[in-house]
Design a protein around this motif. Sequence first.
Motif, PDB file in Angstrom:
ATOM      1  N   GLU A  78       0.836  -1.209   0.000  1.00  0.00           N
ATOM      2  CA  GLU A  78       0.000   0.000   0.000  1.00  0.00           C
ATOM      3  C   GLU A  78       0.868   1.255   0.000  1.00  0.00           C
ATOM      4  OE1 GLU A  78      -2.793  -0.111   3.168  1.00  0.00           O
ATOM      5  OE2 GLU A  78      -3.975  -1.737   2.289  1.00  0.00           O
ATOM      6  N   GLN A  79       2.012   1.156   0.661  1.00  0.00           N
ATOM      7  CA  GLN A  79       2.935   2.285   0.696  1.00  0.00           C
ATOM      8  C   GLN A  79       4.023   2.169  -0.366  1.00  0.00           C
ATOM      9  OE1 GLN A  79       4.410   2.771   4.682  1.00  0.00           O
ATOM     10  NE2 GLN A  79       2.428   3.408   5.476  1.00  0.00           N
ATOM     11  N   ASN A  80       3.928   1.125  -1.190  1.00  0.00           N
ATOM     12  CA  ASN A  80       4.868   0.959  -2.299  1.00  0.00           C
ATOM     13  C   ASN A  80       6.317   0.951  -1.813  1.00  0.00           C
ATOM     14  OD1 ASN A  80       5.321   0.594  -5.053  1.00  0.00           O
ATOM     15  ND2 ASN A  80       5.536   2.779  -5.457  1.00  0.00           N
ATOM     16  N   THR A  81       6.563   0.225  -0.727  1.00  0.00           N
ATOM     17  CA  THR A  81       7.877   0.238  -0.097  1.00  0.00           C
ATOM     18  C   THR A  81       8.295  -1.171   0.305  1.00  0.00           C
ATOM     19  OG1 THR A  81       7.440   2.459   0.782  1.00  0.00           O
ATOM     20  CG2 THR A  81       9.283   1.238   1.744  1.00  0.00           C
ATOM     21  N   VAL A  82       9.564  -1.454   0.110  1.00  0.00           N
ATOM     22  CA  VAL A  82      10.178  -2.690   0.569  1.00  0.00           C
ATOM     23  C   VAL A  82      11.264  -2.315   1.580  1.00  0.00           C
ATOM     24  CG1 VAL A  82      11.506  -4.715  -0.117  1.00  0.00           C
ATOM     25  CG2 VAL A  82       9.704  -3.839  -1.617  1.00  0.00           C
ATOM     26  N   TYR A  83      11.371  -3.114   2.633  1.00  0.00           N
ATOM     27  CA  TYR A  83      12.299  -2.800   3.720  1.00  0.00           C
ATOM     28  C   TYR A  83      13.341  -3.905   3.882  1.00  0.00           C
ATOM     29  CZ  TYR A  83       8.537   0.380   5.026  1.00  0.00           C
ATOM     30  OH  TYR A  83       7.575   1.354   5.018  1.00  0.00           O
TER      31      TYR A  83
END
Length: 125
Positions: A78-83
């Motif tokens: 949803e936040q278009n982020t990979v950690y």
Amino acid sequence: QVQPVESGGRLVQAGDSLRLSCTASAASRRTLSVYPMGWFRQTPGKEREFVGIISRDGTLTTYGDSVKGRFTISRNNEQNTVYLQMNNIKPEDTAIYYCASSRSYYWRPGDFDSWGQGTQVTVSS
């Protein structure tokens, strides 16, 4: 196609924790959510090393032997982020860290086709 952008790298001490992020640039035509996403790292004079990969939906992860048990990859589509969560960091983790989109979770050389510019992590002992 997506253009990854990494952030979060900095100077840390051995034993510290650090979280890197990977998002899609504003110019990307697609979001990260449609790709398995991988993390790699590289130091001068050495080949790029596989750190890990996460599936599109985040349910599957695979890690390189040198980081297994210390690093964790997660994603928020949803936040278009990979950690990349890095725990118990060691001096040998010093490297430029890259994220890249892959054509397949069960990747083969050449499957990673969009790379970010990297973010520097430096670990002092």
